[in-house]
Design a protein around this motif. Structure first.
Motif, PDB file in Angstrom:
ATOM      1  N   ASP A 421     121.558 -46.771  53.626  1.00 30.98           N
ATOM      2  CA  ASP A 421     121.185 -47.920  54.468  1.00 30.98           C
ATOM      3  C   ASP A 421     120.880 -49.384  53.643  1.00 30.98           C
ATOM      4  O   ASP A 421     120.575 -49.386  52.322  1.00 30.98           O
ATOM      5  CB  ASP A 421     119.660 -47.689  54.845  1.00 30.98           C
ATOM      6  CG  ASP A 421     118.852 -48.499  55.759  1.00 30.98           C
ATOM      7  OD1 ASP A 421     119.623 -49.290  56.516  1.00 30.98           O
ATOM      8  OD2 ASP A 421     117.657 -48.348  56.087  1.00 30.98           O
ATOM      9  N   GLY A 422     121.223 -50.526  53.994  1.00 31.39           N
ATOM     10  CA  GLY A 422     121.106 -51.783  53.306  1.00 31.39           C
ATOM     11  C   GLY A 422     122.767 -52.008  53.072  1.00 31.39           C
ATOM     12  O   GLY A 422     122.508 -53.233  52.648  1.00 31.39           O
ATOM     13  N   GLU A 435     119.683 -43.238  55.496  1.00 30.03           N
ATOM     14  CA  GLU A 435     118.719 -43.507  54.405  1.00 30.03           C
ATOM     15  C   GLU A 435     118.386 -42.157  53.579  1.00 30.03           C
ATOM     16  O   GLU A 435     117.886 -42.384  52.571  1.00 30.03           O
ATOM     17  CB  GLU A 435     117.051 -43.768  55.235  1.00 30.03           C
ATOM     18  CG  GLU A 435     116.179 -44.169  54.409  1.00 30.03           C
ATOM     19  CD  GLU A 435     115.014 -44.457  55.028  1.00 30.03           C
ATOM     20  OE1 GLU A 435     113.858 -44.980  54.412  1.00 30.03           O
ATOM     21  OE2 GLU A 435     114.865 -44.454  56.308  1.00 30.03           O
TER      22      GLU A 435
END
Length: 454
Positions: A421-422, A435
């Protein structure tokens, strides 16, 4: 007047002791200490060096000399753009991996470009090198010298002053001033020191070919690697077609670059697109996942293979080829604790296809996904690549330079990428963000889960 001193030197690491020991205090090797006689000059009374005036770094003019291209793109990539004049490069590798073949081809390209190139051979005769040169082609202008006496080699370099010189190999040179045999710690250290001075004073780019020990490290004293400007390690099995060249030390470039070669009937040929070679996977294969790893500035797709089977041992095995065994044990523990995959009574084997070694943490997620696929008997979804770092809490951390990895995936037609995530992208393949490790395993595996082998 010289005073003769007897000391015992380790042939593995170069540690010197005053008496013989069964176990080396430096590296722990048994039976590696050999006796050497050295001469230490007694300083004369009143003698001393000449005092020199130091200068400030701000007043030093550093003119960067143009690099010498070897004509082998993969070799130039690992060197950082080519050979630096007056530099000393050490090339190590297993016997038969292709060191002499690669360097002879590089010398031929240097000579074809109008520069002088010299090959000093101590292991082969001139006729044997001629046979290899005829097979490879393009090395007609390379000058060759069959000599093992260090003084003669240094005198020849000082008189001829070639642009590039290859010493094959450093273990064959000997100096009559030392009483030890060729290849001993003292002879190798003396040869490297003299060749370093000749290279720096006369501007000769010198490449030293070094033997390796049983564990794959360069043979001889450790000071040999400290003396040279660049240390290149040639990896690969001589029974397989592909070779990996990586820089262990490089004062003029990055140590993260990777060169891939293929051994053919015409010599070593560079592989410009290793992702297409190592990143191939078969649809529906259990225990295989594709990772987009980063080696220096080059993103490369690699296939991670895993096998999980029930163990009859009290302590199940964790065997990794091409990955760090300690990191593999950590990934197995995180899978058991945070992804619900019981591996406590199962042997886990992990292999990187093609003989490539992965050291970066961005490959953690691919290793975990391959193990999960093998444990549950479920193949990874088609046309999927993964990358990401796994934490001990089971949370995923973003990998470095994700944009470059995604661009490499898009080149080979990867439809979906599972990433932490990101991770952001400006285009290319579709990103499935996860995540936690449990979410990544659920997104990557195809079909229903079967009972775990544990």
């Amino acid at each position: 007047m010289a005073k003769v001193i007897v000391q015992h030197v380790c042939t593995e690491c170069g540690t010197a002791t005053g008496r013989w020991l069964g176990k080396c205090p430096g590296c722990g090797a048994f039976g590696s200490l050999v006796e050497e006689m050295t001469g230490q000059a007694t300083p004369a009374k009143g003698s001393g060096g000449v005092a020199r005036t130091p200068e400030r770094l701000a007043d030093v003019r550093a003119e960067e000399a143009a690099r010498i291209g070897t004509g082998v793109p993969e070799l130039d990539r690992v060197l950082g753009g080519g050979l630096v004049p007056a530099s000393l490069v050490l090339v190590g590798g297993e016997p038969g991996v292709g060191k002499s073949t690669l360097l002879l081809a590089a010398l031929g390209n240097v000579a074809a470009a109008g520069r002088r190139s010299l090959l000093v051979t101590g292991e082969e005769s001139v006729a044997q090198v001629k046979l290899r040169a005829d097979r490879l082609g393009g090395a007609e202008s390379v000058e060759i010298l069959a000599e093992t006496e260090l003084e003669s080699v240094c005198a020849t370099l000082e008189r001829e002053r070639p642009d590039v010189c290859v010493i094959d190999s450093i273990q064959t040179l000997y100096s009559a001033d030392l009483g030890s045999a060729p290849g001993s710690v003292g002879q190798v250290r003396e040869a490297a020191g003299r060749l370093l001075r000749v290279a720096k004073e006369h501007g000769v780019a010198t490449i030293l070919v070094g033997h390796v020990t049983k564990d794959g490290s360069v043979a001889g004293p450790r000071v040999l690697e400290h003396l040279v400007d660049c240390v290149l390690q040639f990896e690969g099995d001589r029974y397989h077609a592909h070779r990996i060249l990586r820089a262990v030390k490089n004062r003029f470039g990055s140590t993260n670059e990777l060169g891939v070669f293929e051994m053919t009937s015409e010599g070593l040929v560079g592989v410009p697109n290793p992702s297409e070679l190592f990143g191939r996977s078969h649809s529906g294969e259990v225990g295989a996942a594709v990772v987009c790893a980063l080696e220096g500035t080059r993103p490369i797709l690699l296939e991670i293979q895993s096998l999980v089977s029930r163990s009859d041992l009290a302590m199940p095995r964790r065997v990794g080829t091409g990955v760090d065994p300690k990191r593999l044990a950590m990934i197995v523990a995180v899978l058991s604790r945070h992804a619900g995959i019981a591996l406590g009574s199962a042997d886990v084997f992990v292999n990187v296809a093609g003989g490539v070694r992965i050291d970066e943490p961005g490959a953690d997620l691919a290793v975990a996904l391959a193990i999960a696929s093998a444990a549950r008997g479920v193949p990874v979804r088609d046309s999927i690549a993964v990358f990401g770092e796994i934490g001990l809490t089971g949370r995923l951390r973003p990998a470095a330079q994700a944009e470059r990895r995604l661009e490499e995936c898009a080149k080979l037609g990867i439809a979906t990428v599972i990433a932490p995530d990101g991770t952001t992208s400006r285009g290319g393949p579709r990103i499935t963000r996860a995540e936690t490790l449990r979410q990544a395993v659920a997104a990557g595996l195809d079909g229903a889960a079967t009972p775990d082998p544990g």
